[in-house]
Design a protein around this motif. Structure first.
Motif, PDB file in Angstrom:
ATOM      1  N   PHE A   1       1.043   4.150  -2.785  1.00 20.73           N
ATOM      2  CA  PHE A   1       0.884   5.544  -2.397  1.00 20.73           C
ATOM      3  C   PHE A   1       2.044   6.372  -2.938  1.00 20.73           C
ATOM      4  CE2 PHE A   1       0.477   9.001   0.735  1.00 20.73           C
ATOM      5  CZ  PHE A   1      -0.860   9.257   0.543  1.00 20.73           C
TER       6      PHE A   1
ATOM      7  N   VAL B   1       0.837  -1.205   0.000  1.00 21.57           N
ATOM      8  CA  VAL B   1       0.000   0.000   0.000  1.00 21.57           C
ATOM      9  C   VAL B   1       0.868   1.248   0.000  1.00 21.57           C
ATOM     10  CG1 VAL B   1      -1.640   1.355   1.349  1.00 21.57           C
ATOM     11  CG2 VAL B   1      -1.974  -1.085   1.097  1.00 21.57           C
TER      12      VAL B   1
ATOM     13  N   ALA C   1      -4.917  10.297  -8.156  1.00 17.55           N
ATOM     14  CA  ALA C   1      -6.118  10.038  -7.357  1.00 17.55           C
ATOM     15  C   ALA C   1      -6.658   8.638  -7.655  1.00 17.55           C
ATOM     16  CB  ALA C   1      -7.173  11.098  -7.640  1.00 17.55           C
ATOM     17  N   LEU C   2      -6.686   8.269  -8.955  1.00 13.18           N
ATOM     18  CA  LEU C   2      -7.202   6.951  -9.301  1.00 13.18           C
ATOM     19  C   LEU C   2      -6.321   5.841  -8.728  1.00 13.18           C
ATOM     20  CD1 LEU C   2      -8.550   7.162 -12.936  1.00 13.18           C
ATOM     21  CD2 LEU C   2      -9.750   7.343 -10.769  1.00 13.18           C
TER      22      LEU C   2
ATOM     23  N   VAL D   1      -4.601   5.881  -5.984  1.00 11.61           N
ATOM     24  CA  VAL D   1      -4.882   5.694  -4.557  1.00 11.61           C
ATOM     25  C   VAL D   1      -6.258   5.060  -4.368  1.00 11.61           C
ATOM     26  CG1 VAL D   1      -5.198   6.841  -2.358  1.00 11.61           C
ATOM     27  CG2 VAL D   1      -3.405   7.598  -3.876  1.00 11.61           C
ATOM     28  N   ILE D   2      -7.264   5.563  -5.095  1.00 15.40           N
ATOM     29  CA  ILE D   2      -8.618   5.052  -4.877  1.00 15.40           C
ATOM     30  C   ILE D   2      -8.713   3.585  -5.267  1.00 15.40           C
ATOM     31  CG2 ILE D   2     -11.027   5.243  -5.578  1.00 15.40           C
ATOM     32  CD1 ILE D   2     -10.567   8.195  -6.007  1.00 15.40           C
TER      33      ILE D   2
ATOM     34  N   PRO E   1      -2.511  14.671 -11.690  1.00 15.37           N
ATOM     35  CA  PRO E   1      -3.232  14.474 -10.428  1.00 15.37           C
ATOM     36  C   PRO E   1      -4.394  13.486 -10.558  1.00 15.37           C
ATOM     37  CG  PRO E   1      -3.656  16.647 -11.336  1.00 15.37           C
ATOM     38  CD  PRO E   1      -2.557  16.056 -12.134  1.00 15.37           C
ATOM     39  N   PHE E   2      -4.987  13.443 -11.775  1.00 16.22           N
ATOM     40  CA  PHE E   2      -6.119  12.540 -11.983  1.00 16.22           C
ATOM     41  C   PHE E   2      -5.678  11.090 -11.806  1.00 16.22           C
ATOM     42  CE2 PHE E   2      -9.095  10.325 -14.926  1.00 16.22           C
ATOM     43  CZ  PHE E   2     -10.248  10.581 -14.222  1.00 16.22           C
TER      44      PHE E   2
ATOM     45  N   TYR F   1      -6.100   1.196  -6.493  1.00 16.85           N
ATOM     46  CA  TYR F   1      -5.110   0.217  -6.047  1.00 16.85           C
ATOM     47  C   TYR F   1      -4.959   0.214  -4.534  1.00 16.85           C
ATOM     48  CZ  TYR F   1      -3.976  -0.805 -10.795  1.00 16.85           C
ATOM     49  OH  TYR F   1      -4.065  -1.221 -12.086  1.00 16.85           O
ATOM     50  N   ALA F   2      -4.584   1.379  -3.967  1.00 14.08           N
ATOM     51  CA  ALA F   2      -4.338   1.403  -2.525  1.00 14.08           C
ATOM     52  C   ALA F   2      -5.638   1.259  -1.748  1.00 14.08           C
ATOM     53  CB  ALA F   2      -3.629   2.695  -2.150  1.00 14.08           C
ATOM     54  N   GLY F   3      -6.718   1.876  -2.248  1.00  9.06           N
ATOM     55  CA  GLY F   3      -7.938   1.960  -1.446  1.00  9.06           C
ATOM     56  C   GLY F   3      -8.911   0.826  -1.645  1.00  9.06           C
TER      57      GLY F   3
ATOM     58  N   MET G   1      -6.238  -3.377  -2.521  1.00 13.39           N
ATOM     59  CA  MET G   1      -5.449  -3.847  -1.383  1.00 13.39           C
ATOM     60  C   MET G   1      -6.315  -4.051  -0.148  1.00 13.39           C
ATOM     61  SD  MET G   1      -2.840  -4.361  -2.913  1.00 13.39           S
ATOM     62  CE  MET G   1      -1.923  -5.129  -1.611  1.00 13.39           C
ATOM     63  N   VAL G   2      -7.411  -3.281  -0.024  1.00 11.05           N
ATOM     64  CA  VAL G   2      -8.310  -3.516   1.110  1.00 11.05           C
ATOM     65  C   VAL G   2      -8.930  -4.904   0.989  1.00 11.05           C
ATOM     66  CG1 VAL G   2     -10.469  -2.820   2.184  1.00 11.05           C
ATOM     67  CG2 VAL G   2      -8.822  -1.100   1.550  1.00 11.05           C
ATOM     68  N   LEU G   3      -9.271  -5.296  -0.239  1.00  9.98           N
ATOM     69  CA  LEU G   3      -9.823  -6.633  -0.440  1.00  9.98           C
ATOM     70  C   LEU G   3      -8.777  -7.701  -0.094  1.00  9.98           C
ATOM     71  CD1 LEU G   3     -11.947  -6.255  -3.653  1.00  9.98           C
ATOM     72  CD2 LEU G   3     -12.707  -6.557  -1.317  1.00  9.98           C
TER      73      LEU G   3
END
Lengths: 171, 329
Positions: free
Chosen positions: A40, A36, A56-57, A59-60, A52-53, A62-64, A67-69
């Protein structure tokens, strides 16, 4: 060295270090956390390069999300730490082949004209980026969404209990 | 060079003011909640420390700070210590893109009343919100206790499910304003707040936001009567306090986001911008407290069903309907 290149090398070092830690950890939860941090770091790199787009994607999605799954599954299953070698010898050969191919490609690109080119700094506006991708890459977008839809239907099919089991429970 | 240093100084001042207000307000939001809950349940609420119990948050903070900080023997030390910080930091960071007033002119320079106006502000909010899940999940896992683990797993599942609805409910807002930037979204509501154009989105967003902040009726991750306190069971002292502050900062941020996306942000007659934003923020927080005092907790299957079978389909239909109407008019 400008402050931007200093930040770049700092981030690059962070990404490589955390990725290396991620693939050598025995404890799966720790590995996920390092991965993660690595994602990041890549997001920050995208941001630094004026996208920046994408940052944001990254993080949302891959990281968010992904990886949460991963973490979710690792936590649910309580996998024992494996006692096997981390890098079995059988994996060394394909890894080496991939490395050679990658380094070769890198050498070809760097020796070409593009290697010396200095790119202008550009900040991607989300709207312009979307326009471009839906105008020039619409086929790829459609194929990707089709694959995701197929995966979704497949998951639904596997997750569905047979009708008989449902009936038994209802009684 | 001078401009750069001055700009940096202004930025630092803005960050300090925003952080100070958010944290102070978090403490007094706890007081407000306890006072209101007391009234809802026909009792007085805190009234011993200071008049109306106004010093209660300070007393609580002192108690938290002076308590022993215990790390369980079998816990994963580093992750255990880190988890509360992740929750609080991501909640605080979300406020970085919230505009709290019209541009200010200071010594001939325009100072925007927002910490950072990036062109993907809305996505930044989601990125931070999705990272906040790690605090809950890792806190639960690192405690090495069954109650905590169950709380952490529930928290992760709930937050992933409702994040989708949260994101989809905002797509019509982005379509109407034509931008991801929160400053632009507020500007697009100069004539009419989006709550009047997009009432369905508004309701979905509020429900999903309540689930994201894990409050009753969505407080399954910390269900007291079955899980102790869920992922925060093993925490004590100020680390527990961090989870607590994180929750209330989250409520404020979500209140501010509701205000920005649907209630035309800092816009309002007579009073200055920041005051309007504060009023709207507190109004949303009050509605959340009111709902907390009214509804019982959902069952787990109900929670998942509302998220996946109601909120997501409705928001998808809402997106298509909005797109169709925008094509026609």
């Amino acid at each position: 060295m400008t402050i931007y290149s200093a930040i770049f090398y700092l981030l690059a070092a962070l990404i490589i270090a955390t990725t290396a830690l991620a693939i050598t950890r025995r404890n799966l939860v720790h590995a996920v956390v390092y991965l993660v941090i690595s994602f990041f770091g890549s997001a920050l790199l995208f941001f630094l390069l004026g996208a920046p787009f994408l940052a944001a994607l990254e993080v949302i999605i891959y990281a968010g999300a992904i990886m949460v799954l991963f973490l979710f599954i690792v936590m649910m299953l309580r996998i024992e730490e494996s006692k096997r070698r981390i890098f079995p010898l059988s994996q060394w050969i394909p890894a080496a082949v991939l490395c050679v191919i990658y380094l070769g490609m890198l050498a070809v690109i760097l020796s070409g004209i593009e290697g010396d080119m200095r790119l202008e700094t550009a900040v991607a506006v989300p709207a312009a980026f979307s326009m471009w991708i839906f105008r020039h890459g619409w086929l790829a977008v459609e194929i990707a969404s089709l694959i995701l839809l197929v995966a979704l239907i497949g998951a639904l099919h596997i997750g569905r209990r047979p009708a008989a089991a449902d009936k038994k429970e209802a009684q | 060079m001078i401009d750069g240093i001055l700009g940096f100084a202004v930025l630092l001042v803005k960050i300090a003011v925003v952080l100070g207000i958010l944290l102070l307000l978090a403490a007094y939001l706890v007081w407000m909640e306890r006072k209101l809950l007391g009234r809802f349940q026909v009792r007085l609420g805190p009234n011993r420390a200071g008049i109306f119990g106004l010093l209660q948050p300070i007393a609580d903070a002192l108690k938290m700070v002076t308590k022993e900080d215990i790390v369980p023997d079998q816990a994963d030390r580093l992750l255990f210590l880190l988890a509360p910080a992740v929750v609080t930091a991501t909640a605080l960071l979300m406020f970085a893109v919230v505009p709290f007033g019209p541009d200010l002119t200071l010594m001939g320079k325009i100072v925007p009343m927002v910490v950072s106006d990036i062109n993907v502000g809305l996505l930044f909010v989601f990125a931070m919100s999705s990272l906040g899940v790690y605090g809950v999940a890792l806190g639960g896992w690192a405690s090495n206790s069954k109650y905590s683990l169950l709380g952490g797993i529930r928290g992760a599942a709930q937050m992933i499910s409702y994040e989708l609805a949260l994101g989809l409910s905002l797509v019509p807002v982005v379509m109407l304003s034509g931008s991801f930037s929160l400053v632009e979204i507020v500007r697009a509501q100069a004539r009419i707040p989006f709550v009047l154009i997009q009432p369905v989105s508004f309701i979905i967003f509020i429900i999903a936001a309540m689930a994201e902040s894990k409050r009753i009726p969505f407080d399954l991750p910390e269900a007291e009567n079955e899980l102790g306190a869920g992922y925060s069971t093993e925490y004590s002292g100020m680390r527990f306090g961090m989870f607590f502050i994180g929750e209330y900062v989250h409520i404020q941020v979500l209140g501010a986001l509701v205000a920005v996306f649907f209630l035309s942000g800092w816009r309002g007659p007579v009073l200055p911008g920041p005051v309007w934003l504060l009023i709207k923020m507190l109004a949303v927080a009050m509605v959340m407290i009111w709902i907390r005092a009214t509804l019982p907790r959902f069952r787990y299957d109900q929670l998942m069903e509302i998220g996946w079978k109601v909120l997501i389909p409705v928001s998808l239909i809402n997106i298509v309907a909005t797109g169709a109407l925008m094509m026609l008019f």
